[in-house]
Enzyme design. Sequence first.
Site, mmCIF file in Angstrom:
data_model
loop_
_atom_site.group_PDB
_atom_site.id
_atom_site.type_symbol
_atom_site.label_atom_id
_atom_site.label_comp_id
_atom_site.label_asym_id
_atom_site.label_seq_id
_atom_site.Cartn_x
_atom_site.Cartn_y
_atom_site.Cartn_z
ATOM 1 N N SER A 262 6.068 -47.638 -18.621
ATOM 2 C CA SER A 262 6.590 -48.481 -17.324
ATOM 3 C C SER A 262 6.217 -48.121 -15.997
ATOM 4 O O SER A 262 6.139 -49.048 -15.148
ATOM 5 C CB SER A 262 8.235 -48.471 -17.321
ATOM 6 O OG SER A 262 8.653 -47.026 -17.315
ATOM 7 N N HIS A 311 9.689 -46.006 -11.720
ATOM 8 C CA HIS A 311 9.156 -47.480 -11.443
ATOM 9 C C HIS A 311 8.751 -47.641 -10.068
ATOM 10 O O HIS A 311 7.774 -48.151 -9.543
ATOM 11 C CB HIS A 311 10.293 -48.249 -11.717
ATOM 12 C CG HIS A 311 10.829 -48.269 -13.177
ATOM 13 N ND1 HIS A 311 12.014 -48.825 -13.704
ATOM 14 C CD2 HIS A 311 10.189 -47.744 -14.364
ATOM 15 C CE1 HIS A 311 11.988 -48.601 -15.198
ATOM 16 N NE2 HIS A 311 11.026 -47.946 -15.494
#
Length: 339
Positions: A262, A311
């Site tokens: 991610s 992230h």
Amino acid sequence: MVVENVLYVLKENAYIPMGTNIKNMGFFYKNSDDSMNIAVIVNNYGGVKFVGEQLKEIAFQVERKFLLQGKRYVNIQFILLSDDIDRDRMINQVEDVHFWLLDMSSNRLIVYENELKEFEDLRENLENQIENMEFPQKNKKYSLPYVNICIIMMNIIIFIILEVHGSTLDSEYMTKYGAANWQLIFEDGQYYRLFTSMFLHFGAAHLINNMFSLFIVGNQVEKIYGKVKYIIIYIISGLGAGLLSDLYYMKINQIVVSAGASGAIFGIIGAMMVGTYFYNRMEGRGIGSRFLLLLLMALYSGSANVDNMAHVGGFITGTVISSLILYRDFKLGKVACKR
């Protein structure tokens, strides 16, 4: 893309971009001691249409600006990207407007008798480049995003292998095979975990969510930047995500085992936003709905994972790296977009 090929010729002829807030136009100049040559790309298809009087007024304002700054001569050449030459050739009836028509339907450059001699070299180079231009009417050969597909397959294969021999939901088991842990990285020097953790996932749901997001965004980003630059953005974004995440957990002294793609995916989302913004600006379009789609995807991806620092780190890294790549390509006159 047509705009990029024209930009390439301008850069080859040492023209420098100027900042402007006029949509559907791009200004480029070549400076000397007492004169300035200005080439203006006008996107006169698929949107707002400029007429001769508008171009004359723009030329007057630009010329006046630089004459007031001490330039003795200011020469302005418009390059119209046109999908209707019968309409746009009427501009030739307006005095003091020098323009070429780049006919999007027949792939030819139309030059009129009132051509400025200061732009002869630019015209010759542009005519030579036209043969290699990609026009919207032509069918483009579709190139599969092989790099992104390989990355997705690699993640899936690694997951299957690990799942066959153990449980990917077991943090101790995942640590054994390369998951990230700031103590092992910074205290034991196992920096390779910043890389290996990018290809590990905790359970099938984690894998499916990430691979779905990567497939949607990664395919587009690979087409924009090309295969080599795409893999560079992906890997560096993943490393940046892992580094920020582990530094954060070290700072708060919390032991966390982390893994997943991610962080790299958020870097790809950042690269997609940069690429979309850059090319929309060059073609005089607004940001458009694609940004909203990417932001929604980012929020969706964020809700499925808990390592928000990864992230953030991936997004920042991907945005910076892709911006540097596009800036470098633009300065060197390279065609960055591989659509």
